[in-house]
Each structure stands twice: as C-alpha cells, then as structure tokens.
Design an enzyme around this catalytic site. Structure first.
Site, PDB file in Angstrom:
ATOM      1  N   PRO A   1     -82.111 -14.286  84.596  1.00 16.38           N
ATOM      2  CA  PRO A   1     -83.073 -13.419  83.903  1.00 16.38           C
ATOM      3  C   PRO A   1     -82.805 -11.935  84.168  1.00 16.38           C
ATOM      4  CG  PRO A   1     -84.164 -14.718  85.636  1.00 16.38           C
ATOM      5  CD  PRO A   1     -82.757 -15.177  85.567  1.00 16.38           C
TER       6      PRO A   1
ATOM      7  N   GLU B   1     -84.176 -19.593  93.912  1.00 22.53           N
ATOM      8  CA  GLU B   1     -84.674 -18.234  93.649  1.00 22.53           C
ATOM      9  C   GLU B   1     -83.584 -17.340  93.086  1.00 22.53           C
ATOM     10  OE1 GLU B   1     -88.006 -17.518  93.748  1.00 22.53           O
ATOM     11  OE2 GLU B   1     -87.877 -19.688  94.051  1.00 22.53           O
TER      12      GLU B   1
ATOM     13  N   ARG C   1     -70.620 -22.128  67.542  1.00 24.43           N
ATOM     14  CA  ARG C   1     -70.792 -22.214  66.094  1.00 24.43           C
ATOM     15  C   ARG C   1     -69.973 -21.144  65.360  1.00 24.43           C
ATOM     16  NH1 ARG C   1     -74.458 -18.486  64.053  1.00 24.43           N
ATOM     17  NH2 ARG C   1     -74.821 -19.576  62.093  1.00 24.43           N
TER      18      ARG C   1
ATOM     19  N   ASP D   1     -76.439 -16.676  59.238  1.00 21.15           N
ATOM     20  CA  ASP D   1     -76.524 -15.810  60.405  1.00 21.15           C
ATOM     21  C   ASP D   1     -77.456 -14.642  60.065  1.00 21.15           C
ATOM     22  OD1 ASP D   1     -76.126 -14.007  62.415  1.00 21.15           O
ATOM     23  OD2 ASP D   1     -73.957 -14.289  62.478  1.00 21.15           O
TER      24      ASP D   1
HETATM   25  C1  JCQ Z   1     -81.633 -16.841  81.969  1.00 18.46           C
HETATM   26  N1  JCQ Z   1     -83.208 -15.841  80.859  1.00 18.46           N
HETATM   27  C2  JCQ Z   1     -83.818 -16.518  81.845  1.00 18.46           C
HETATM   28  C3  JCQ Z   1     -83.608 -18.325  87.349  1.00 18.46           C
HETATM   29  C4  JCQ Z   1     -82.738 -16.994  89.165  1.00 18.46           C
HETATM   30  C5  JCQ Z   1     -79.146 -16.570  88.840  1.00 18.46           C
HETATM   31  O1  JCQ Z   1     -80.433 -16.537  89.350  1.00 18.46           O
HETATM   32  C6  JCQ Z   1     -81.455 -17.149  88.665  1.00 18.46           C
HETATM   33  C7  JCQ Z   1     -81.239 -17.888  87.493  1.00 18.46           C
HETATM   34  C8  JCQ Z   1     -82.305 -18.498  86.841  1.00 18.46           C
HETATM   35  C9  JCQ Z   1     -82.088 -19.292  85.597  1.00 18.46           C
HETATM   36  O2  JCQ Z   1     -81.917 -18.481  84.432  1.00 18.46           O
HETATM   37  C10 JCQ Z   1     -83.053 -18.008  83.785  1.00 18.46           C
HETATM   38  C11 JCQ Z   1     -82.832 -17.159  82.581  1.00 18.46           C
HETATM   39  N2  JCQ Z   1     -81.933 -16.033  80.940  1.00 18.46           N
HETATM   40  O3  JCQ Z   1     -84.182 -18.243  84.188  1.00 18.46           O
HETATM   41  C12 JCQ Z   1     -83.811 -17.578  88.507  1.00 18.46           C
END
Ligand code: JCQ
Length: 223
Positions: free
Chosen positions: A86, A113, A151, A166
């Site tokens: 994220p 985390e 795709r 698209d």
């Molecule tokens: C991906 N939007 C949301 C969650 C930490 C790499 O660290 C983490 C990865 C995640 C999983 O990915 C998402 C995500 N794009 O939550 C927390």
C-alpha cells in the site's frame, strides 16, 4: 511474457491462473506464470519467513533472507522486481502499459505488517500499490497486476474483445455506457440513438455520455 511470483500462499493463484483470458493465454504459451512457495527459501526448522519488528510494536515483519534467496534463485535477467505494497507507486494504465513491454516480471507478495526495508533498497524491489486501502497480503494485488498487464501482451486479447475496451486509451476519457437486448427492460429504455443505425450520431452520443459519466464518477481526472 514470463512472470515469477513469490508468496507464502501459492494456492491463492491456482484458480485465477486457470480461468478466463489469463488461463487461455497461459494454455497457449503466450504467458508463463510460475508461482513459488517462499517457505522453500526459509532456513530454520519452523520454516519461518517473518520475525518481530526492531524498535518494537505489534505485528511481524517479513525477513529479508528468504526473499533475497528466492529472487536470486532466478536468472539474473529476472526483469523488474515488484513488491506489492500500500506504500508503493500507484498502479495506473500508464504503468500497466510500461510493464507490458517487459519480457519478464518478478512479483513479491508481502504479508504480516510489512517487509524488511532492505528488500526494497537492497534487492532492489519497486513498491507498487493497486490502491489506497490495506489488504492482508499482496497476493490479490499481484493477481491484479498480472491480469492488467498480461491482457496487453500481443495475442492475449482477440480482435472482438479489443483494446477499444480500454477506458483509459484516450487520456482522461472513461468508457461510454453500454446496452444490449432487450430494448426495454423493466421500464428502462435503451437510448433511442443507439437503435437508429446513424453511426455519426452514435459516436457523438457515446463521447458525450462518456464525458458526462467521467465528470460524475471521476472529477479528479479533470476534463
Ligand atoms: C497493495 N494496495 C494495497 C499489506 C504491508 C509490503 O508490505 C505490505 C503489503 C501488504 C499487501 O498489499 C496491500 C496493497 N496495494 O495491502 C501490508
């Protein structure tokens, strides 16, 4: 195109990779997706891939060693290495088009985390986000990247389901509304112009309806 995915939940990928457009592209050999269980590269008897955070706090962090060993097990031409997160650069259709030009992508799915920052700085890996929300893991984001990118690989989408679909081909322009039979459904009518056979009028209606929908749903895209 070849895609390598590293995850502690390889089973999540089984059904999506076997179905629909992507399943067909894989069956035809246009796309090759290899999903690897990250625990293969854990070294302790508990097969652990996570540990407590330095500095304290709740939640576990993914250890760097299994991720480094996993990625280094690939050919040196492993392509761009992407970590779904994220905190990453937001995925949009421009980035999707850029990634579709790569012959090889490597996707890392984080859980817990987060992932030890040395994976980003040292491997290195590019952090990619599919949107501003938090998921319990990067597996579904990785599938989103795979579906969006593959795709665009030549031959994956047939003529009939072409790239006209698209929405973002024309910059800032969302796709127009679509209708099919019946012409009247529960008192809701298909716009008359679409039944008229007047292609110039239909094109104009579609452009205006798309712009109207864009203003309503996506004011952030501007005009
Ligand atoms: C991906 N939007 C949301 C969650 C930490 C790499 O660290 C983490 C990865 C995640 C999983 O990915 C998402 C995500 N794009 O939550 C927390």
């Amino acid at each position: 195109m070849r895609v390598d995915v590293f995850t502690i939940f390889p089973g999540i990928f089984e059904s999506p990779l076997g179905q629909s457009l992507l399943g067909k592209a894989i069956a035809e050999g246009l796309v090759e997706v290899r999903v690897h269980d990250l625990r293969r590269w854990s070294t302790d008897r508990h097969r652990s891939v996570d540990d407590e955070a330095y500095g304290g706090g709740p939640g576990m962090v993914m250890k760097p060693e299994p991720l480094f060993a996993a990625v280094e097990s690939l050919d040196p031409d492993r392509g761009r290495v992407l970590l779904l997160s994220p905190a990453g650069r937001r995925l949009d259709q421009a980035l999707v088009r850029e990634l579709a030009l790569e012959p090889h992508l490597t996707l890392l799915c984080g859980r817990y985390e987060g992932v030890d920052e040395r994976v980003v700085s040292g491997l290195p890996a590019e952090e990619i986000s599919i949107g501003d929300y938090v998921l319990p893991g990067g597996e579904l984001p990785a599938l989103v990247v795979i579906e969006a990118v593959t795709r665009l690989v030549p031959g994956v989408i047939g003529k009939e389901e072409s790239h006209r679909r698209d929405s973002f081909s024309a910059p800032g322009l969302l796709d127009h509304p679509h209708y099919t039979r019946p012409p009247s459904f529960r008192g809701m009518e298909v716009p008359e112009v679409l039944l008229s056979g007047n292609h110039a009028e239909i094109e104009r209606w579609r452009r205006e309806a798309a712009e109207e929908k864009g203003r309503r749903n996506r004011p952030d895209l501007g005009d």
